[in-house]
Design a protein around this motif. Structure first.
Motif, PDB file in Angstrom:
ATOM      1  N   THR A   1      37.944  10.712  22.363  1.00 17.40           N
ATOM      2  CA  THR A   1      36.728  11.589  20.660  1.00 17.40           C
ATOM      3  C   THR A   1      35.837  11.137  20.420  1.00 17.40           C
ATOM      4  OG1 THR A   1      38.892  12.518  20.104  1.00 17.40           O
ATOM      5  CG2 THR A   1      36.269  12.002  18.813  1.00 17.40           C
ATOM      6  N   ALA A   2      35.444   9.651  20.799  1.00 17.79           N
ATOM      7  CA  ALA A   2      34.210   8.882  20.798  1.00 17.79           C
ATOM      8  C   ALA A   2      33.457   9.522  21.846  1.00 17.79           C
ATOM      9  CB  ALA A   2      33.956   7.512  20.506  1.00 17.79           C
ATOM     10  N   ILE A   3      33.314   9.053  23.461  1.00 20.99           N
ATOM     11  CA  ILE A   3      32.921   9.597  24.196  1.00 20.99           C
ATOM     12  C   ILE A   3      32.720  10.807  24.793  1.00 20.99           C
ATOM     13  CG2 ILE A   3      33.749   8.488  27.085  1.00 20.99           C
ATOM     14  CD1 ILE A   3      33.429   7.122  25.520  1.00 20.99           C
ATOM     15  N   ALA A   4      33.537  11.767  24.146  1.00 20.94           N
ATOM     16  CA  ALA A   4      33.472  13.584  24.544  1.00 20.94           C
ATOM     17  C   ALA A   4      32.284  13.705  23.466  1.00 20.94           C
ATOM     18  CB  ALA A   4      34.533  14.475  24.364  1.00 20.94           C
ATOM     19  N   SER A   5      32.528  13.133  22.143  1.00 19.89           N
ATOM     20  CA  SER A   5      30.908  13.642  21.333  1.00 19.89           C
ATOM     21  C   SER A   5      29.519  12.722  22.059  1.00 19.89           C
ATOM     22  CB  SER A   5      31.645  12.764  20.128  1.00 19.89           C
ATOM     23  OG  SER A   5      30.412  13.007  18.533  1.00 19.89           O
ATOM     24  N   LEU A   6      29.950  11.705  22.387  1.00 22.87           N
ATOM     25  CA  LEU A   6      28.824  10.545  23.123  1.00 22.87           C
ATOM     26  C   LEU A   6      28.158  12.132  24.101  1.00 22.87           C
ATOM     27  CD1 LEU A   6      29.284   7.214  22.309  1.00 22.87           C
ATOM     28  CD2 LEU A   6      27.860   8.795  21.378  1.00 22.87           C
ATOM     29  N   VAL A   7      28.830  12.553  24.971  1.00 22.91           N
ATOM     30  CA  VAL A   7      28.066  12.885  26.539  1.00 22.91           C
ATOM     31  C   VAL A   7      28.062  14.688  25.942  1.00 22.91           C
ATOM     32  CG1 VAL A   7      29.889  14.166  27.981  1.00 22.91           C
ATOM     33  CG2 VAL A   7      29.992  11.766  27.723  1.00 22.91           C
ATOM     34  N   LEU A   8      28.790  14.999  24.484  1.00 25.50           N
ATOM     35  CA  LEU A   8      27.862  16.580  24.129  1.00 25.50           C
ATOM     36  C   LEU A   8      27.121  16.569  23.689  1.00 25.50           C
ATOM     37  CD1 LEU A   8      31.712  18.071  23.910  1.00 25.50           C
ATOM     38  CD2 LEU A   8      29.556  18.395  25.560  1.00 25.50           C
ATOM     39  N   HIS A   9      26.509  15.318  21.928  1.00 26.90           N
ATOM     40  CA  HIS A   9      25.697  15.121  21.624  1.00 26.90           C
ATOM     41  C   HIS A   9      24.929  14.323  22.112  1.00 26.90           C
ATOM     42  CE1 HIS A   9      28.147  18.118  18.951  1.00 26.90           C
ATOM     43  NE2 HIS A   9      28.462  18.109  19.682  1.00 26.90           N
ATOM     44  N   GLY A  10      25.640  13.334  21.828  1.00 29.20           N
ATOM     45  CA  GLY A  10      24.720  11.941  22.072  1.00 29.20           C
ATOM     46  C   GLY A  10      24.878  11.680  21.076  1.00 29.20           C
ATOM     47  N   ASP A  11      23.728  10.202  20.760  1.00 25.51           N
ATOM     48  CA  ASP A  11      24.182   9.324  19.247  1.00 25.51           C
ATOM     49  C   ASP A  11      23.764  10.225  18.053  1.00 25.51           C
ATOM     50  OD1 ASP A  11      24.048   7.546  17.261  1.00 25.51           O
ATOM     51  OD2 ASP A  11      22.276   6.634  17.880  1.00 25.51           O
ATOM     52  N   LEU A  12      24.431  11.010  17.048  1.00 24.46           N
ATOM     53  CA  LEU A  12      24.982  11.606  16.373  1.00 24.46           C
ATOM     54  C   LEU A  12      23.534  11.575  15.629  1.00 24.46           C
ATOM     55  CD1 LEU A  12      28.261  12.333  15.155  1.00 24.46           C
ATOM     56  CD2 LEU A  12      26.597  13.884  16.519  1.00 24.46           C
ATOM     57  N   ALA A  13      22.395  10.255  15.059  1.00 16.10           N
ATOM     58  CA  ALA A  13      21.985   9.806  14.159  1.00 16.10           C
ATOM     59  C   ALA A  13      20.577  10.004  15.148  1.00 16.10           C
ATOM     60  CB  ALA A  13      22.295   8.256  14.144  1.00 16.10           C
ATOM     61  N   ASN A  14      20.481  10.672  16.565  1.00 21.44           N
ATOM     62  CA  ASN A  14      19.204  11.394  16.491  1.00 21.44           C
ATOM     63  C   ASN A  14      18.895  12.525  16.304  1.00 21.44           C
ATOM     64  OD1 ASN A  14      18.199   8.492  17.219  1.00 21.44           O
ATOM     65  ND2 ASN A  14      19.289   8.417  19.245  1.00 21.44           N
ATOM     66  N   GLY A  15      19.849  13.510  16.153  1.00 22.23           N
ATOM     67  CA  GLY A  15      20.159  14.443  15.799  1.00 22.23           C
ATOM     68  C   GLY A  15      19.350  15.135  17.282  1.00 22.23           C
ATOM     69  N   GLU A  16      19.788  15.556  18.308  1.00 24.62           N
ATOM     70  CA  GLU A  16      19.690  15.610  20.052  1.00 24.62           C
ATOM     71  C   GLU A  16      20.620  17.162  19.907  1.00 24.62           C
ATOM     72  OE1 GLU A  16      20.326  13.544  23.786  1.00 24.62           O
ATOM     73  OE2 GLU A  16      20.273  11.573  21.862  1.00 24.62           O
ATOM     74  N   ASP A  17      20.301  17.704  20.287  1.00 24.91           N
ATOM     75  CA  ASP A  17      21.093  19.277  19.940  1.00 24.91           C
ATOM     76  C   ASP A  17      21.965  19.629  21.668  1.00 24.91           C
ATOM     77  OD1 ASP A  17      18.945  21.147  19.409  1.00 24.91           O
ATOM     78  OD2 ASP A  17      17.672  21.424  20.825  1.00 24.91           O
ATOM     79  N   PRO A  18      23.400  19.641  21.293  1.00 21.32           N
ATOM     80  CA  PRO A  18      24.431  19.464  21.902  1.00 21.32           C
ATOM     81  C   PRO A  18      24.116  20.051  23.605  1.00 21.32           C
ATOM     82  CG  PRO A  18      24.654  21.521  20.216  1.00 21.32           C
ATOM     83  CD  PRO A  18      23.846  21.193  20.329  1.00 21.32           C
ATOM     84  N   LEU A  19      24.575  19.881  24.467  1.00 21.95           N
ATOM     85  CA  LEU A  19      24.214  20.270  25.636  1.00 21.95           C
ATOM     86  C   LEU A  19      25.179  21.583  25.513  1.00 21.95           C
ATOM     87  CD1 LEU A  19      26.470  17.519  27.604  1.00 21.95           C
ATOM     88  CD2 LEU A  19      23.985  17.757  27.246  1.00 21.95           C
ATOM     89  N   THR A  20      25.034  22.510  26.879  1.00 16.35           N
ATOM     90  CA  THR A  20      24.807  23.929  26.852  1.00 16.35           C
ATOM     91  C   THR A  20      26.518  24.080  27.480  1.00 16.35           C
ATOM     92  OG1 THR A  20      23.400  24.481  28.177  1.00 16.35           O
ATOM     93  CG2 THR A  20      22.787  24.323  25.650  1.00 16.35           C
ATOM     94  N   ARG A  21      27.255  23.456  28.262  1.00 16.67           N
ATOM     95  CA  ARG A  21      27.916  23.186  29.106  1.00 16.67           C
ATOM     96  C   ARG A  21      29.474  22.761  27.873  1.00 16.67           C
ATOM     97  NH1 ARG A  21      26.888  24.183  33.787  1.00 16.67           N
ATOM     98  NH2 ARG A  21      24.826  23.889  34.973  1.00 16.67           N
ATOM     99  N   ARG A  22      30.941  23.364  28.882  1.00 18.79           N
ATOM    100  CA  ARG A  22      31.931  22.403  28.275  1.00 18.79           C
ATOM    101  C   ARG A  22      32.160  21.065  29.005  1.00 18.79           C
ATOM    102  NH1 ARG A  22      35.057  26.827  25.725  1.00 18.79           N
ATOM    103  NH2 ARG A  22      36.532  26.055  26.425  1.00 18.79           N
ATOM    104  N   LEU A  23      32.774  20.645  28.310  1.00 17.50           N
ATOM    105  CA  LEU A  23      33.213  19.047  29.293  1.00 17.50           C
ATOM    106  C   LEU A  23      34.254  19.519  29.194  1.00 17.50           C
ATOM    107  CD1 LEU A  23      32.388  16.121  29.513  1.00 17.50           C
ATOM    108  CD2 LEU A  23      33.389  15.717  27.317  1.00 17.50           C
ATOM    109  N   LYS A  24      35.052  19.173  30.567  1.00 16.33           N
ATOM    110  CA  LYS A  24      36.042  18.278  30.740  1.00 16.33           C
ATOM    111  C   LYS A  24      36.696  16.883  30.801  1.00 16.33           C
ATOM    112  CE  LYS A  24      37.426  22.708  33.683  1.00 16.33           C
ATOM    113  NZ  LYS A  24      38.209  23.707  33.322  1.00 16.33           N
ATOM    114  N   VAL A  25      38.191  17.039  30.114  1.00 16.29           N
ATOM    115  CA  VAL A  25      38.756  15.571  30.060  1.00 16.29           C
ATOM    116  C   VAL A  25      39.920  15.814  30.490  1.00 16.29           C
ATOM    117  CG1 VAL A  25      39.509  13.814  27.834  1.00 16.29           C
ATOM    118  CG2 VAL A  25      37.562  16.086  27.477  1.00 16.29           C
ATOM    119  N   VAL A  26      40.281  14.471  31.411  1.00 16.78           N
ATOM    120  CA  VAL A  26      41.670  14.297  31.514  1.00 16.78           C
ATOM    121  C   VAL A  26      41.683  13.181  30.825  1.00 16.78           C
ATOM    122  CG1 VAL A  26      43.295  13.766  33.954  1.00 16.78           C
ATOM    123  CG2 VAL A  26      40.576  15.214  33.711  1.00 16.78           C
TER     124      VAL A  26
END
Length: 747
Positions: free
Chosen positions: A235-260
């Motif tokens: 969950t943490a790794i997926a979140s960091l890929v999609l949103h970065g460090d949430l404390a920095n308030g970056e925009d999320p990626l506009t793509r889906r993410l595959k998780v195996v």
């Protein structure tokens, strides 16, 4: 056949030889016995006598070679925990090209195990990397025999080596979790297809930050075997890929993410870990195949995936001397499927001397003095901080962790070891890699780790720790109330790798835009992953961290700069990248990207037009060049790489241009041993830019093994020209209008 000095002496070297026939081996041993008795050589033996003079012993492969000290320590730890319990080990069988011979070896192993009360738990064969490995379970007494290098298993001729069971585990903090108030970010229904995947724990799919953004591909790990409240790491790794460090308030990626998912959550334990009944390499192999190959029913589950986040390592397998099977697997998969693995360097949690006599002097030291002392203490412990497999993989982008995050001040009761910007945290594993190749490649924010310290019998020691108040902020399950909007902070190289993967997706998006201008689809760009790797490294530099470590690290003195530079490289690699400078254009900066394939002894010549301002201005100029390539690998060769590439000048050297010089960065010799080269040159002398034909940049290839003389090696080259912001010319427009770079090949 082994030709060596004493095997258990780490100060001694070993030389491994294979003999084409048993008769050849017998002849060699016979010569050695005559040499030992000081008999004179025959005429055709004189050269052998010269070689023998450097050796203390020649012997056939035996239990001493099969069972390394690390395996003995692993068994000791298992037996200390449960003296009567069974022990699981990994057995590498001698690989044979003939499948029938391999099957006979497996059957013979099964017979040995049956006789001693053991069993095969899992068995995997991956032919391209010459991997045939059994995960076995043996009773306690048989494990003791292995530890003492005695018994049938330790002396089984079909077994090459006996290793600890490959394991990775991740335990969550016990710190309180936080609510996430702004978790709904954008219309997820408009997300584009995934170009990135993560191989990690099972994610919390219904978390507000992940819902509608992740596609889970089940292969070996299913959701019903991983309770939702235990899904922390994925969950943490997926979140960091999609949103970065949430404390920095970056925009999320506009793509889906595959998780195996590749981590399980056994009921009798409190962490996420690789499955204890499966070989991790088999799990990783099947996961990548599921993403990239047609299953005959639904097609590949991730056909557009170009970058795979691999924030896992073998906690029982530090890289030592030779590439591990895990690293060989990633290198082969990278070449086969044209993908980039982003791999965490590994976290070192052990204690090491602080440099202080006791805890009182440690606590009373001035903060700046203590920071320098701790930097030197980390450097002094480098011998116990080697990369964890598979971070040594040649074609992977290995990532170390920087002591940085978007959290607030460290609590006063905790010891924040560094106020310096850009230094690695105290738990980040360091290089070098295979054949002393530059590793890690880059470093990225991994969250601030605090320093725990205490008086020990062997002196005052420190070790890294994390607390819930600082670190990278990411989505997390809530084991208490079941909330789907909680967050948690964490640290480590896994986090750093996730942020690099996120940057890789942004770079791929930029590549797609550029390709679209030329009417080319991203899927048709066969060297997209190489271009991504090149551009991820392209913005890297040591910066202030390099200056600080140059002053802090030994050996002191101007004449020792080369050794000191090598030490810094082990920690920082090429440095921490600035991705925006690569992705975003500017009037005073232009980045060019080229890609092609090259063969042994070819030279590809590129000419870059020189903007007028680089000739006339006395302002500072900067040229950055980054080359990445995908060489064929020889899994049994000492060289390992089949072909090496280099960035050269017109004379085939690295003197480049007059009037510019390299800034503080790795020494060129450290770059030559890997699969990436990165140069930053600066100067303000206009004589560097007087060639009317433009700047010459050459890419040159040299095979390291005759087998690869005809191999075509794909590469990507990025070049950035930059002038001071005060210069009026728009060099981006000037170069763009003048260039359509195409290589000219010189044999």
């Amino acid at each position: 056949m082994l030709d060596d000095l004493p095997a258990d002496d780490p100060a001694m070297a070993r030389l491994y030889l294979t003999m084409p026939t048993e008769n050849g081996m017998r002849q060699l041993l016979a010569m050695w016995r005559r040499f030992e008795t000081k008999l004179a050589p025959r005429e055709d033996e004189k050269d052998w006598w010269k070689i023998f003079g450097y050796l203390s012993k020649i012997r056939v492969w035996n239990a001493t070679d099969r069972i390394e000290p690390a395996t003995q320590l692993f068994i000791d730890r298992r037996m200390a925990r449960d003296t009567a319990g069974s022990v699981r080990l990994e057995l590498d069988l001698w690989f044979h090209e003939d499948e029938s011979v391999r099957m006979n070896a497996k059957e013979s192993l099964e017979g040995i195990l049956a006789a001693i009360g053991g069993r095969i738990v899992d068995f995997v064969t991956i032919e391209p990397i010459r991997y045939q490995v059994a995960l076995i379970e043996v009773p306690a007494q048989q494990a003791v025999d292995v530890r003492s290098r005695t018994g049938a298993l330790a002396n089984a001729d079909q077994v090459m080596s006996i290793r600890p069971q490959s394991l990775y585990s991740a335990a969550p903090l016990s710190e309180p979790i936080e609510s996430e108030q702004n978790s709904a970010q954008g219309p997820v229904q408009e997300l584009r297809p995934a170009v990135a995947a993560i191989l990690d724990g099972y994610p919390m799919q219904n978390h507000a930050l992940l819902a509608g953004r992740v596609d889970v591909v089940e292969v070996d790990i299913t959701g019903d075997s991983v309770p939702v409240e235990r899904r922390f790491h994925g969950t943490a790794i997926a979140s960091l890929v999609l949103h970065g460090d949430l404390a920095n308030g970056e925009d999320p990626l506009t793509r889906r993410l595959k998780v195996v998912p590749v981590l399980a959550a056994p009921q009798h334990l409190n962490d996420e870990r690789t499955r204890e009944d499966l070989l991790p390499l088999g799990v990783i192999y099947r996961a990548v195949v599921a993403l990239k190959e047609d299953d005959g029913l639904f097609g590949p589950s991730g056909p557009d995936v170009l970058i795979i986040n691999h924030s896992l390592c073998d906690a029982e397998g530090p890289f030592v001397r030779r590439p591990t099977p895990w690293a060989k697997l990633l290198d082969w998969l990278s070449e086969k499927y044209g993908i980039l693995f982003v791999v965490s360097a590994g976290n070192i949690t052990g204690q090491f001397p602080s440099g202080y006599s006791d805890h009182a002097s440690f606590n009373s030291a001035a903060p700046l003095e203590r920071q320098i002392a701790l930097l030197r203490a980390v450097e002094a412990s480098k011998g116990m901080r080697s990369l964890l497999s598979p971070a040594e993989a040649m074609t992977a982008l290995s990532v170390g962790a920087v002591h940085a995050d978007g959290a607030g001040d460290c609590p006063s009761e905790a010891m924040d070891p560094f106020s310096a910007v850009g230094v690695t945290n105290i738990g980040s594993a360091i290089g070098p890699g295979i054949n002393r190749a530059l590793k890690p490649d880059i470093v990225e924010a991994g969250g601030r780790q605090v320093a725990n310290a205490s008086n020990q019998p062997a002196g005052h020691h420190i070790w890294p720790s994390e607390i819930g108040h600082i670190g990278l902020k990411a989505a997390a399950p809530d084991p208490f109330t079941g909330s789907s909007s909680k967050t948690r902070r964490s640290t480590g190289t896994s986090n750093a790798a996730a942020l690099v993967t996120r940057a890789g997706v942004r770079i791929i998006d930029a590549l797609e835009e550029v390709l679209a201008e030329d009417g080319t689809a991203l899927r048709d760009f066969s060297r997209a992953s190489l271009a991504t790797r090149t551009l991820l490294v392209h913005g890297a530099r040591w910066g202030d961290a390099g200056t600080l470590l140059e002053a802090a690290y030994p050996p002191p003195g101007l004449g020792q700069w080369r050794r000191r530079r090598g030490i810094i490289t082990k920690f920082l690699g090429y440095g921490r990248p600035s991705y925006d400078q690569v992705i975003e254009g500017a009037s005073n900066r232009v980045t060019l990207l080229a890609d092609d394939e090259i063969r042994h002894e070819q030279l590809h010549e590129y000419r870059v037009p020189i903007p007028t301002s680089m000739v006339r201005s006395r302002e500072i100029r900067r040229i950055t060049m980054t080359l990445s390539w995908m060489p064929p690998m020889h899994p049994t060769s000492i060289a390992y790489r089949g072909v090496t590439l280099d960035v050269v000048d017109q004379a085939g050297q690295r003197k480049f241009w007059r009037g510019v010089k390299t800034i503080m960065q790795p020494h060129p010799d450290d770059m030559r041993r890997g699969t990436c080269a990165h140069f930053i040159l600066e100067g303000n002398n206009s004589t560097a830019f007087v060639d009317s034909n433009g700047l010459f940049i050459g890419v040159q290839a040299r095979a390291l093994n005759a087998h690869f003389h005809q191999s075509s090696v794909p590469y990507a080259l990025a070049v950035t020209l930059e002038v001071a912001p005060t210069v009026q010319e728009d060099i981006y427009a000037s170069v763009r209008n003048a260039i359509r770079p195409r290589p000219r090949v010189r044999a």
